[in-house]
Design a protein around this motif. Structure first.
Motif, PDB file in Angstrom:
ATOM      1  N   GLU A  14      -5.447 -83.758-100.644  1.00  0.00           N
ATOM      2  CA  GLU A  14      -5.026 -82.765-101.626  1.00  0.00           C
ATOM      3  C   GLU A  14      -6.004 -81.592-101.601  1.00  0.00           C
ATOM      4  OE1 GLU A  14      -4.726 -84.619-105.431  1.00  0.00           O
ATOM      5  OE2 GLU A  14      -2.961 -85.791-104.879  1.00  0.00           O
ATOM      6  N   PRO A  15      -5.508 -80.403-101.914  1.00  0.00           N
ATOM      7  CA  PRO A  15      -6.430 -79.267-101.939  1.00  0.00           C
ATOM      8  C   PRO A  15      -7.451 -79.445-103.052  1.00  0.00           C
ATOM      9  CG  PRO A  15      -4.204 -78.602-102.568  1.00  0.00           C
ATOM     10  CD  PRO A  15      -4.154 -80.050-102.211  1.00  0.00           C
ATOM     11  N   GLN A  16      -8.678 -79.156-102.718  1.00  0.00           N
ATOM     12  CA  GLN A  16      -9.740 -79.272-103.696  1.00  0.00           C
ATOM     13  C   GLN A  16     -10.127 -77.876-104.148  1.00  0.00           C
ATOM     14  OE1 GLN A  16     -12.831 -81.370-101.714  1.00  0.00           O
ATOM     15  NE2 GLN A  16     -11.649 -83.257-101.512  1.00  0.00           N
ATOM     16  N   GLU A  17     -10.502 -77.779-105.399  1.00  0.00           N
ATOM     17  CA  GLU A  17     -10.911 -76.482-105.905  1.00  0.00           C
ATOM     18  C   GLU A  17     -12.329 -76.206-105.438  1.00  0.00           C
ATOM     19  OE1 GLU A  17     -10.089 -75.375-109.877  1.00  0.00           O
ATOM     20  OE2 GLU A  17      -8.344 -76.678-109.989  1.00  0.00           O
ATOM     21  N   GLU A  18     -12.470 -75.122-104.719  1.00  0.00           N
ATOM     22  CA  GLU A  18     -13.770 -74.726-104.199  1.00  0.00           C
ATOM     23  C   GLU A  18     -13.965 -73.254-104.499  1.00  0.00           C
ATOM     24  OE1 GLU A  18     -14.013 -75.439-100.056  1.00  0.00           O
ATOM     25  OE2 GLU A  18     -13.516 -77.548-100.194  1.00  0.00           O
ATOM     26  N   ALA A  19     -15.142 -72.792-104.224  1.00  0.00           N
ATOM     27  CA  ALA A  19     -15.391 -71.360-104.330  1.00  0.00           C
ATOM     28  C   ALA A  19     -14.523 -70.668-103.282  1.00  0.00           C
ATOM     29  CB  ALA A  19     -16.865 -71.076-104.083  1.00  0.00           C
ATOM     30  N   PRO A  20     -13.987 -69.486-103.607  1.00  0.00           N
ATOM     31  CA  PRO A  20     -13.134 -68.816-102.623  1.00  0.00           C
ATOM     32  C   PRO A  20     -13.908 -68.529-101.340  1.00  0.00           C
ATOM     33  CG  PRO A  20     -13.502 -67.425-104.569  1.00  0.00           C
ATOM     34  CD  PRO A  20     -14.170 -68.727-104.813  1.00  0.00           C
ATOM     35  N   ARG A  21     -13.282 -68.850-100.256  1.00  0.00           N
ATOM     36  CA  ARG A  21     -13.914 -68.630 -98.953  1.00  0.00           C
ATOM     37  C   ARG A  21     -13.640 -67.212 -98.487  1.00  0.00           C
ATOM     38  NH1 ARG A  21     -12.434 -74.096 -95.620  1.00  0.00           N
ATOM     39  NH2 ARG A  21     -13.381 -75.544 -97.079  1.00  0.00           N
ATOM     40  N   PRO A  22     -14.597 -66.639 -97.807  1.00  0.00           N
ATOM     41  CA  PRO A  22     -14.332 -65.306 -97.256  1.00  0.00           C
ATOM     42  C   PRO A  22     -13.257 -65.392 -96.172  1.00  0.00           C
ATOM     43  CG  PRO A  22     -16.441 -66.133 -96.475  1.00  0.00           C
ATOM     44  CD  PRO A  22     -15.925 -67.121 -97.489  1.00  0.00           C
ATOM     45  N   LEU A  23     -12.515 -64.330 -96.041  1.00  0.00           N
ATOM     46  CA  LEU A  23     -11.476 -64.299 -95.015  1.00  0.00           C
ATOM     47  C   LEU A  23     -12.110 -64.403 -93.643  1.00  0.00           C
ATOM     48  CD1 LEU A  23      -9.208 -61.461 -96.414  1.00  0.00           C
ATOM     49  CD2 LEU A  23      -8.808 -63.915 -96.504  1.00  0.00           C
ATOM     50  N   PRO A  24     -11.459 -65.076 -92.715  1.00  0.00           N
ATOM     51  CA  PRO A  24     -12.030 -65.183 -91.372  1.00  0.00           C
ATOM     52  C   PRO A  24     -12.103 -63.806 -90.719  1.00  0.00           C
ATOM     53  CG  PRO A  24      -9.819 -66.122 -91.447  1.00  0.00           C
ATOM     54  CD  PRO A  24     -10.189 -65.755 -92.839  1.00  0.00           C
ATOM     55  N   VAL A  25     -13.190 -63.595 -90.030  1.00  0.00           N
ATOM     56  CA  VAL A  25     -13.410 -62.324 -89.345  1.00  0.00           C
ATOM     57  C   VAL A  25     -12.694 -62.378 -88.003  1.00  0.00           C
ATOM     58  CG1 VAL A  25     -15.161 -60.800 -88.383  1.00  0.00           C
ATOM     59  CG2 VAL A  25     -15.631 -62.076 -90.482  1.00  0.00           C
ATOM     60  N   GLU A  26     -11.959 -61.310 -87.713  1.00  0.00           N
ATOM     61  CA  GLU A  26     -11.272 -61.240 -86.426  1.00  0.00           C
ATOM     62  C   GLU A  26     -12.301 -61.154 -85.305  1.00  0.00           C
ATOM     63  OE1 GLU A  26      -7.958 -61.176 -85.586  1.00  0.00           O
ATOM     64  OE2 GLU A  26      -7.493 -61.664 -87.658  1.00  0.00           O
ATOM     65  N   PRO A  27     -12.170 -61.963 -84.280  1.00  0.00           N
ATOM     66  CA  PRO A  27     -13.126 -61.856 -83.172  1.00  0.00           C
ATOM     67  C   PRO A  27     -12.950 -60.514 -82.457  1.00  0.00           C
ATOM     68  CG  PRO A  27     -11.335 -63.341 -82.606  1.00  0.00           C
ATOM     69  CD  PRO A  27     -11.145 -62.956 -84.052  1.00  0.00           C
ATOM     70  N   GLU A  28     -14.049 -60.000 -81.950  1.00  0.00           N
ATOM     71  CA  GLU A  28     -13.968 -58.740 -81.225  1.00  0.00           C
ATOM     72  C   GLU A  28     -13.191 -58.957 -79.936  1.00  0.00           C
ATOM     73  OE1 GLU A  28     -17.435 -56.386 -80.653  1.00  0.00           O
ATOM     74  OE2 GLU A  28     -18.338 -57.131 -82.495  1.00  0.00           O
TER      75      GLU A  28
END
Length: 79
Positions: A14-28
């Motif tokens: 089940e999804p656990q409540e966590e601190a919001p994760r930063p969006l993944p950075v697009e690789p160069e």
């Protein structure tokens, strides 16, 4: 006999409540090995001249850029 379903083990999925994760950075992206060498021009001319040039390219099965280079080379040889 099949094992009984352990519902407590399903809770780990089940999804656990966590601190919001930063969006993944697009690789160069890998830089191109070839430098960009294309350009573009716009030429105003009478429609009959443009039609003649297009017909010349079509009849010889050449791109506009190829035909332009052929014509410029011929001009420079004659100059």
């Amino acid at each position: 006999m099949p094992r009984s379903l352990d519902l407590n083990r399903l809770k780990q999925f089940e999804p656990q409540e966590e601190a919001p994760r930063p969006l993944p950075v697009e690789p160069e992206r890998w830089p191109s090995r070839e430098p960009i060498r294309d350009g573009q021009i716009s030429i105003k001319a009478p429609t009959d001249v443009i039609a003649r040039f297009r017909r010349l390219c079509k009849d010889d099965r050449r791109t506009y850029a190829d035909m332009l280079e052929i014509l410029m080379n011929a001009y420079e040889r004659g100059a």
